[in-house]
Design a protein around this motif. Structure first.
Motif, mmCIF file in Angstrom:
data_model
loop_
_atom_site.group_PDB
_atom_site.id
_atom_site.type_symbol
_atom_site.label_atom_id
_atom_site.label_comp_id
_atom_site.label_asym_id
_atom_site.label_seq_id
_atom_site.Cartn_x
_atom_site.Cartn_y
_atom_site.Cartn_z
ATOM 1 N N VAL A 356 13.713 69.139 -69.987
ATOM 2 C CA VAL A 356 14.545 70.298 -69.641
ATOM 3 C C VAL A 356 13.873 71.251 -68.650
ATOM 4 O O VAL A 356 14.490 72.206 -68.198
ATOM 5 N N LEU A 360 15.852 74.886 -67.077
ATOM 6 C CA LEU A 360 15.724 75.753 -68.249
ATOM 7 C C LEU A 360 16.874 76.735 -68.381
ATOM 8 O O LEU A 360 17.320 77.039 -69.482
ATOM 9 N N ASP A 361 17.361 77.234 -67.251
ATOM 10 C CA ASP A 361 18.402 78.264 -67.304
ATOM 11 C C ASP A 361 19.639 77.791 -68.064
ATOM 12 O O ASP A 361 20.309 78.568 -68.726
ATOM 13 N N THR A 364 19.245 78.317 -71.919
ATOM 14 C CA THR A 364 18.725 79.612 -72.317
ATOM 15 C C THR A 364 19.873 80.598 -72.459
ATOM 16 O O THR A 364 20.744 80.658 -71.594
ATOM 17 N N GLY A 367 17.567 84.718 -72.428
ATOM 18 C CA GLY A 367 16.127 84.492 -72.429
ATOM 19 C C GLY A 367 15.618 83.654 -73.581
ATOM 20 O O GLY A 367 14.480 83.214 -73.583
ATOM 21 N N VAL A 368 16.493 83.435 -74.590
ATOM 22 C CA VAL A 368 16.057 82.669 -75.757
ATOM 23 C C VAL A 368 16.509 81.221 -75.596
ATOM 24 O O VAL A 368 17.655 80.954 -75.238
ATOM 25 N N LEU A 369 15.591 80.309 -75.871
ATOM 26 C CA LEU A 369 15.902 78.893 -75.740
ATOM 27 C C LEU A 369 16.904 78.465 -76.801
ATOM 28 O O LEU A 369 16.774 78.837 -77.960
ATOM 29 N N HIS A 371 17.399 75.874 -78.851
ATOM 30 C CA HIS A 371 16.677 74.679 -79.297
ATOM 31 C C HIS A 371 17.607 73.555 -79.721
ATOM 32 O O HIS A 371 17.303 72.389 -79.530
#
Lengths: 500, 356
Positions: A356, A360-361, A364, A367-369, A371
């Protein structure tokens, strides 16, 4: 008389057989080339002779005596000297100090005495060099001369030169060859590691060709042509995966990747790509053939946004992307497979993280992933691309083939319009190689434009619709796959001819 | 020709066996004990007894146990601060100076904010300390990101600069007018951290430190920025290839690191000393480096390591009181333990094999 005999030398690194029962014989007073592509096992064989590696099996004889060489110290003791591409000189010290370094037994260093003895040696071997000069101030060619002098000062009778011309300008190459010819007259035996055909034919008496860790043959240089050597070097084996013939008769082909007069410099800031212009069309694989070190790495890096071009432009699907950041390039539809798996992935992070990392964006929220979404995405890709790993495995622990699958998954899952694939099967076993090639062909079928950069001519011939040859940073010819024979490509790759 | 060779050699393995993991901390303690036992013997003391005072006796009474927590408070904060930087591959050795930057801010705000309700004053002190630590970390961080100046050197040297600044302030404008000591005037009562347990020294700073641990855990494992930090720290070229802005990530991590170190300074001023003094920190910034390393750059590791170092600090005083050995023994033990731990983490990746 053979001054060196290496008999049935085998050396494994993990699963890779770097030297497979290699036989090599060096006559006294000859210059003998070890010719082969990158990874053919030339340097490994010589590192064994110099005591840097230890063979798994095989016998080494020096002056007809069987020997065991534990370390370079043993090798030096036997009269073997090695000059590598990376010089082992101490830049702030003088030439004389560098030459005697580690060879001087007396505690007190008498500056005058060592300068005298080094001057004497330089005169004796005809190596023109000022012993008082500080090494830092010397040119690359002069430094190489110091390295050679250092070896000869230690009474070397066998000199190993590992790609000695790679760092030299043409005039320095001429000077080196003069020196070698003179030293040969005085009985020095030289092993000359190279992949440059014209140099091999110019300076050597005999040639041993290595391919995939095996000896292809040993020939007298006078008896062969460059063309024949090229054929020996690149070989002709067939692979399981090949391109289905001609789907490229479609009328209006759409250019997806355009390189226009692209120029770039290498890490030493010297020009390494010279006016490269190429177009890759939709649903096409364009193969870039060439002997390693002719600008392939820099070409891939420049297109991937890791190296900045000094001139020219890059277009993806008609849009100018010159100088864009890696994430902008990815968004524009460019799929970038890194050449070095270990530098293309953060190998200390998990497989999931690496899958990933480029996007990443999308995973997210504030700002928190996310999961959960990441886990799901990773499991899907692991299944789809048959990666033999658990999502949380650290990437470093994977086999080369599985690491490459992680990279392929990361890139191909985005359905990129253009794919840059530099050396995509290097170091992989047959199964993984076939898998990677199959994936590239499927992407071509889907309509992706693929730039395949490979030093493996078989791979280029098996996959490409068109083939361009790169030599010293220039495209010296582009031809349709149907017209490309190994002989014709070999000549282009050796720089002997240009076709435009 | 055939030289004599040592019959065993170390061979690198990728995955240390699982059973090694719990064994490593035990081995670290054991080897550290063996090495320091000699030193203890040289002071004519019994090493076993010394280690009892060192490790066990602080935990045997409530008073000394609370003291362990007091001692761990600044270490937890500097440990968290250093981890933020180290995880991103930015080797901030400047937590000590950044701590003092925060302490200066706290000593100033502690006077300026006199009369402001504590519920407002204390958060403002913490924010002020964070900003001050951040500001002090900014220079080396910018030098690193823009000009690739080695941060180990600059952050370290900034510590010396800060030490002189503190000394200049305390001997100049802020010299305590009543006592004449080189210490700043006492901060206002409403800006002092409240005690968590009456009649102990354990103060609100411990809660702040626990929050720091939680924030570290959250950012490193739950946020995309944390993943970017780790990617940059573990493989810069790959992070760059994947499109992560390495410079920006490094800069932000360095600033957060400085800010948290600044909070450690606030905590010591507002929770323990109530003045800015020259030896406010017993090298907490440097111990933070050890704690971050021993805690293997994760929140739980840092938490455990800082408690452990709080224990050793407390134990060193107990042992010196009870047995008359120098209090420096605690520092020596910490240093030896760090070296042993680093050696162990390195060596666990190797196997010993007999030469063929």
């Amino acid at each position: 008389m053979f001054i060196v005999e290496m008999q049935s030398i085998t050396k494994r690194f993990g699963d890779l057989i770097a030297n497979d029962h290699v036989n090599f014989e060096l006559q006294k007073g000859e210059v003998h080339a070890l010719l082969g592509e990158n990874g053919a096992g030339k340097t490994t064989l010589m590192r064994i002779l110099y005591g840097l590696y230890h063979p798994d099996s095989g016998v080494i004889k020096v002056k007809e005596q069987p020997v065991v060489i534990h370390s370079p110290k043993d090798a030096i003791h036997l009269g073997i000297g090695m000059v590598t591409q990376h010089f082992a000189l101490v830049p702030p010290l003088t030439v004389a100090e560098n030459v005697v370094l580690g060879y001087q037994n007396s505690f007190v260093l008498d500056q005058n005495q060592i300068e005298e003895s080094v001057t004497e040696a330089a005169r004796r071997f005809g190596l023109e060099i000022n012993p008082k000069a500080i090494v830092r101030h010397l040119s690359v060619g002069q430094r190489q001369r110091v390295e050679i002098l250092k070896a000869l000062y230690r009474n070397a009778e066998i000199l190993i030169l590992d790609e000695p011309t790679a760092v030299l300008i043409p005039q320095e190459v001429e000077a080196l060859f003069e020196t070698l010819n003179r030293l040969k007259q005085e009985g020095l035996s030289v092993i000359f590691i190279s992949h440059k055909l014209h140099e091999v034919t110019q300076i050597t008496d005999r040639v041993t060709v290595l391919r995939d860790g095996k000896v292809v043959g040993t020939v007298n240089t006078a008896d062969v042509t460059q063309k024949e050597l090229a054929a020996m070097m690149v070989g002709r084996e067939t692979f399981g995966v090949t391109r289905s013939k001609a789907t490229s008769e479609t009328a209006a082909q759409k250019p997806m990747l355009e390189l226009i007069n692209l120029c770039a410099n290498d890490d030493k800031n010297l020009p390494v790509l010279k006016n490269i212009s190429l177009t890759v069309f939709e649903g096409e694989i364009l193969g870039i053939a060439g002997v390693g070190g002719n600008g392939q790495k820099e070409l891939a890096e420049t297109i991937c946004g890791v190296r900045q071009p000094t001139a020219g432009s890059i277009r993806v699907d008609g849009r100018d992307v010159t100088g864009k950041s890696p994430s902008e390039l990815t968004q524009s539809g460019l799929g970038r497979i890194p050449e070095d798996r270990h530098e293309g992935m953060v190998v200390h992070l998990s497989v999931t993280d690496n899958l990933v990392l480029e996007h990443l964006d999308e995973f997210t929220r504030n700002g928190v992933l996310d999961h959960k979404a990441i886990r799901q995405y990773a499991s899907e890709l692991i299944q789809k691309f048959q990666i033999k790993a658990k999502p949380n495995d650290i990437t470093r622990t994977l086999s080369g083939g599985n690491m490459q699958k992680v990279l392929l998954a990361r890139v191909l899952a985005r359905q990129p319009k253009v794919i840059i694939a530099p050396q995509p099967t290097r170091g992989l076993d047959i199964g993984a190689t076939d898998y990677v090639r199959q994936q590239l062909l499927e992407q071509r079928q889907r309509g992706a434009a693929i730039l395949l950069i490979s030093e493996d001519l078989d791979e280029i011939l098996a996959l490409s619709d068109r083939i361009a040859v790169i030599y010293e940073g220039e495209i010296v010819g582009t031809l349709p796959a149907a017209e490309a024979t190994p002989e014709r490509l070999g000549l282009l790759m050796s720089g002997a001819v240009k076709e435009h | 020709m055939e030289a004599k060779r040592f019959p065993y050699q170390l061979v690198k393995t990728d995955t240390p066996p699982i059973w090694m993991r719990p064994l490593i901390p035990v081995l670290i303690l054991l080897i550290t004990f063996l090495i320091t036992a000699g030193l203890i013997l040289s002071t004519r003391a019994n090493p076993f007894q010394a280690y009892y005072y060192f490790l066990i006796s602080p935990l045997s009474s409530q008073v000394s146990f609370l003291e362990v927590l007091v001692k761990s408070t600044p270490l937890m904060l500097t440990g968290v601060a250093v981890t933020f930087a180290f995880a991103t591959g930015y080797y901030n050795i400047g937590a000590e100076g950044q701590l003092y930057a925060g302490a200066i801010a706290a000593a100033w705000l502690g006077i300026v904010l006199a009369g402001v309700p504590a519920a407002i004053a204390i958060p403002l002190m913490i924010i002020g300390g964070f900003l001050a630590g951040m500001a002090w970390a900014l220079i080396p961080a910018l030098l690193k990101v823009r000009l690739a100046v080695d941060e180990v050197v600059t952050t370290l040297l900034m510590n010396s600069i800060m030490a002189y600044i503190v000394s200049a302030i305390l001997n100049g404008p802020w010299r305590d007018p009543t006592s004449g000591w080189p210490q700043s005037p006492e901060i206002a009562e409403n800006t002092m951290f409240f005690k968590l347990i009456p009649r102990s020294r354990l103060h609100f700073g411990f809660i702040v430190a626990l929050v720091g641990i939680a924030v570290l855990w959250f950012i490193l494992t739950q946020t995309s920025f944390g993943l970017k930090m780790r990617a940059v720290g573990l493989g810069k070229p790959a992070a760059q290839f994947a499109g992560i802005n390495v410079g920006r990530t490094t800069l932000i991590a360095a600033l957060i690191s400085g800010g948290i170190a600044g909070i450690a300074g606030v905590s010591e001023v507002a929770g323990i000393q109530f003045h800015l003094i020259g030896d406010l920190s017993a090298g907490y910034g440097y111990t933070g480096v050890i704690i971050a390393t021993l805690g293997s750059l994760n929140a739980i590791g840092v938490f455990v390591a800082s408690l452990f170092f709080g224990l050793i600090d407390t134990g060193a005083q107990t042992v010196s009181r009870a047995m008359g050995v120098p209090v420096y023994l605690g520092e020596v033990t910490q240093a030896v333990m760090l070296l042993v731990a680093l050696g162990m983490y390195l060596l666990q990746r190797y196997r010993i094999v007999r030469r063929a």
